[in-house]
Design an enzyme around this catalytic site. Structure first.
Site, PDB file in Angstrom:
ATOM      1  N   ASP A   1       0.871  -1.165   0.000  1.00 40.95           N
ATOM      2  CA  ASP A   1       0.000   0.000   0.000  1.00 40.95           C
ATOM      3  C   ASP A   1       0.919   1.229   0.000  1.00 40.95           C
ATOM      4  OD1 ASP A   1      -2.169   1.684  -0.055  1.00 40.95           O
ATOM      5  OD2 ASP A   1      -3.274   0.647   1.509  1.00 40.95           O
TER       6      ASP A   1
HETATM    7  C1  NOJ Z   1      -4.080   3.847  -0.030  1.00 41.17           C
HETATM    8  C2  NOJ Z   1      -5.254   2.924   0.073  1.00 41.17           C
HETATM    9  O1  NOJ Z   1      -5.213   2.219   1.302  1.00 41.17           O
HETATM   10  C3  NOJ Z   1      -5.346   1.930  -1.062  1.00 41.17           C
HETATM   11  O2  NOJ Z   1      -6.569   1.259  -0.969  1.00 41.17           O
HETATM   12  C4  NOJ Z   1      -5.196   2.612  -2.380  1.00 41.17           C
HETATM   13  O3  NOJ Z   1      -5.328   1.677  -3.420  1.00 41.17           O
HETATM   14  C5  NOJ Z   1      -3.841   3.284  -2.406  1.00 41.17           C
HETATM   15  N1  NOJ Z   1      -3.778   4.283  -1.359  1.00 41.17           N
HETATM   16  C6  NOJ Z   1      -3.549   3.963  -3.741  1.00 41.17           C
HETATM   17  O4  NOJ Z   1      -4.259   5.126  -3.851  1.00 41.17           O
END
Ligand code: NOJ
Length: 744
Positions: free
Chosen positions: A282
């Site tokens: 993430d």
């Molecule tokens: C953080 C989020 O937790 C995740 O779900 C998302 O895909 C990513 N950022 C990318 O934006």
């Protein structure tokens, strides 16, 4: 650019290449490229950066365009549009090996067409419809150059304080698994190589939804058995359905950050489940290990993440900065780097990007998807299916809903004219307010004709203490035959980093409902929100309530369809609705305990609160219709079973009303005694059926030992002989029960 040909030609001039057969499979092709790559180029494939739109802090260092040209970036997120993706891909084609970039994007509930939020769609219990909206999202996104969608989120959500429940399918692992599979099928379409099939990305691996206190990004501490029983099933089901990629999560699980968690990524995902796709971190979660206190610096963080099975580093720079040194030091084996790169290259080959890196960046196709009327129609249908009718009392000998066209209607509430709030979190701002987004006000006008004089008052704002609009709203209500209120949350009140300790209707909205109720007018309250909210007074005193979640761009039309009975509501709650925050986490499939309360009034030395019933305000699986359904007595093919026999469960459902309607019949099972305690009920089957007035349908469910299986204390998935209760009903609370005995 026929890029593969270039690579194969290059391969042939390498010493020793003569012995290598012409690569045929994506794996062979990936290996043929891998052999040409320098360590730096390999690390480039593991490095993902964002363009300007971000959900976290953007790392400022470096000129991304230069890095792409040098082959130092393998993937980008937040870069959309046929023209822009083509522009960046052109730079990648100037790199030594011309390895195409992979463009990823958070497309959570539609792209050009905004569908209801995922939790709302889950309320439809309509797997085909859910697959269809995911399909459309893939069609529209792929036309804008996107290869990879960071969805579905398959985290189980038992805690409505957690803002990200809006992105998932609710609290149940069975329903969650079915929906996860439907979404993956929708996104990945007829298979990679087709220009409208994108890579799905299951997230967040794992147990992110169990954050302590419902606070986003918080720690998770749970037994491995609970992990397997409740939180892993949707991931497992979606991997089996072919999901291409997985994103790990921000939380630590039992003290080990998910990004560096070898149990999750190596042992379970890539080991037991033989997942052959790749894992992306993430946002910045590789480097965040230092903040967790799990790595002393980003070098250690990079080492731990890659060794634990994390393949790509999203917006972290940890791999970019340290992986080469780690490999040279011998701390990270080259074989592991190769494995991570190979997994990513395989997906690029499968998508066909080596053959045509621009195949998704097609302006013409993008334009065609700009305002697709069919997609809009499907958005409206999906929105109607997502609405849950919570209450519809009879007042003056007829139920309040559906409304009648001759009635004089007052629309009251802070959301009535709002358009963007209906879109919900994780949606795109393509639209000017007045163009394609349908508010309740506009939807009612569309239904009744704009000449109809609808009364309107805002009444109050969404979230402050101002009551100065109450008097006007009450006066407006007084002139009407019936009042329709739309209240709830603003678009950014539920979502990532939107945890709340107080999930009551925000601001003065419930006070406004009380004020309108005092007028004595028949009234309907529509609640639009991203999570289950608490609205006890409304639930107790307002005769008609619809939970509309955030329904997307066609929200107003869909609400009007349901209000007037042009669509008969069929949604059922995918999460239990609590009475107070103190009951959270709340879910229907709890363990009985040694001292269960027999009913909501029993408080004396039982597992209960002294100030509150245990039951939720509205149970999982609950939802009404304008039709009335009656269940006949369930029939079992046998009461004693043995080994791999099959149990047939039959039940007749009759529509006792004079309108056609859909019902979701739900089958639950309880294993009465186990080597580990079993939940009081678990959803194992469901069927959504349409019944004409007076019609009876006989539903047959086939129960097998697979439906009895669970993870025992050794984490073996098995079933045990003994007694089981089979339950059937229209929600998780109101069921009929029959007992069977199943022997080994
Ligand atoms: C953080 C989020 O937790 C995740 O779900 C998302 O895909 C990513 N950022 C990318 O934006």
């Amino acid at each position: 650019m026929k890029n593969l040909h270039f690579l194969l030609a290059a391969l042939c001039v390498l010493p020793g290449a003569i012995a290598i057969a012409q690569p045929k499979t994506a794996v062979q092709k990936a290996d043929s490229v891998l052999r040409l790559m320098t360590l730096e180029e390999k690390i480039g494939q593991l490095h993902q950066l964002s363009s300007d739109f971000a959900t976290g802090p953007i790392t400022p260092d470096g000129d991304k365009q230069v890095q792409v040209r040098r082959g130092e970036i393998g993937s980008m997120l937040n870069l959309m549009g046929a023209a822009r993706t083509r522009q960046l891909q052109t730079l990648a084609m100037q790199s030594r090996l011309k390895i195409p970039l992979l463009f990823g994007q958070d497309i959570i509930h539609g792209f050009r067409t905004t569908f209801p939020i995922p939790l709302a769609e889950a309320a439809s219990w309509d797997l085909q419809a859910i697959e269809q909206t995911a399909r459309i999202a893939a069609i529209e996104a792929s036309a804008a150059g996107i290869h990879w969608i960071f969805a579905p989120m398959v985290d189980i959500g038992r805690d409505p304080r957690w803002g990200r429940v809006m992105e998932g399918a609710g609290e149940d692992p069975f329903l969650g698994s079915k929906i996860a599979v439907a979404r993956v099928k929708g996104l990945q379409g007829k298979g990679f190589g087709n220009t409208d099939a994108v890579l799905a990305c299951l997230k967040h691996f794992a147990a992110y939804g169990a954050a302590v206190g419902g606070r986003d990004y918080n720690s998770v501490d749970m037994s491995e058995r609970m992990l397997w029983e409740t939180y892993l099933p949707p991931f497992k089901a979606a991997i089996e359905a072919g999901a291409a990629t997985v994103m790990n999560s921000f939380n630590d699980l039992n003290g080990i950050p998910a990004t560096a968690n070898a149990l999750l990524q190596q042992d379970i995902l890539k080991g037991k489940w033989k997942f052959s796709g790749f894992v992306v971190s993430d946002w910045g979660s590789v480097s965040e290990q230092t903040i967790h206190g799990y790595a002393k610096d980003t070098m250690q963080a990079a080492m731990q993440a890659i060794l634990a099975g994390n393949d790509m580093d999203m917006e972290g720079y940890a791999y970019h900065k340290h992986l080469a040194t780690l490999v040279k030091m011998g701390a990270v084996p080259m074989a592991r780097v190769d494995d991570a790169v190979r997994r990513i290259l395989i997906k690029k080959f499968e998508l066909g990007l080596f053959e045509d890196p621009y195949k998704f960046s097609n302006e013409q196709r993008e334009k065609e998807q700009y305002d697709n009327p069919l997609h809009k129609q499907i958005a409206r249908e999906m929105a109607t299916k997502s609405i849950v009718l919570l209450k519809n009392d009879t007042v003056q000998s007829r139920p309040i809903l559906p409304l009648q066209r001759h009635q004089k209607i007052a629309l009251i509430g802070p959301l009535v004219k709002s358009q963007k709030d209906n879109l919900g979190f994780w949606s795109f701002d393509f639209d000017d307010d007045s163009v394609r987004l349908v508010s309740l006000y506009k939807g009612m006008q569309n239904k009744l004709g704009s000449s109809t004089s609808m009364l309107y008052a805002k009444g109050c704002n969404l979230n402050d203490t101002d009551t100065s609009g109450f008097a006007e709203a009450m006066a407006v209500a007084m002139q009407a035959d019936v009042v329709v209120m739309q209240v709830g949350e603003a678009r950014d009140m539920t979502g990532e980093a939107k945890s709340k300790s107080n999930i009551q209707l925000p601001g003065m909205q419930e006070a406004l409902i009380k004020a309108i109720h005092r007028t004595g007018k028949p009234m309907v309250v529509l609640i639009s929100a991203g999570r289950p909210l608490i609205f006890n007074w409304t639930a107790d005193y307002v005769p008609a309530i619809m939970y509309t979640w955030w329904l997307g761009m066609e929200a107003g039309n869909a609400m009007a369809d349901v209000l007037f009975g042009d669509y008969n509501p069929s949604g059922k709650l995918p999460m239990s609705f609590p009475r107070t925050e103190g009951q959270i986490p709340i879910y229907y499939n709890y363990y009985n305990t040694g001292r269960p309360a027999q009913n909501d009034d029993q408080r004396f030395y039982v597992s209960a609160y002294i100030d509150l019933p245990n039951s939720p305000k509205f149970p999982f699986g609950y939802g009404l219709s304008y039709a009335r359904f009656a269940y006949g007595e369930m029939q079992l093919s046998k009461q004693q079973l043995k080994g791999n026999e099959i149990l047939q469960v039959t039940v007749a459902v009759t529509n006792k009303s004079n309108v056609a309607g859909e019902e979701v019949a739900q089958l639950y099972i309880r294993d009465l005694v186990g080597s580990v305690v079993r939940p009081v009920k678990e959803l194992k089957h469901f069927r959504k059926i349409m019944l004409q007035p007076g019609e009876t349908k006989e539903l047959k469910f086939v129960v097998s030992t697979n439906d009895l299986s669970f993870y025992n204390s050794q984490l073996q998935y098995t079933w045990e002989a003994g007694e089981f209760d089979i339950m059937i009903g229209g929600n998780s609370r109101d069921v009929q029960t029959k007992r069977i005995y199943w022997n080994k």
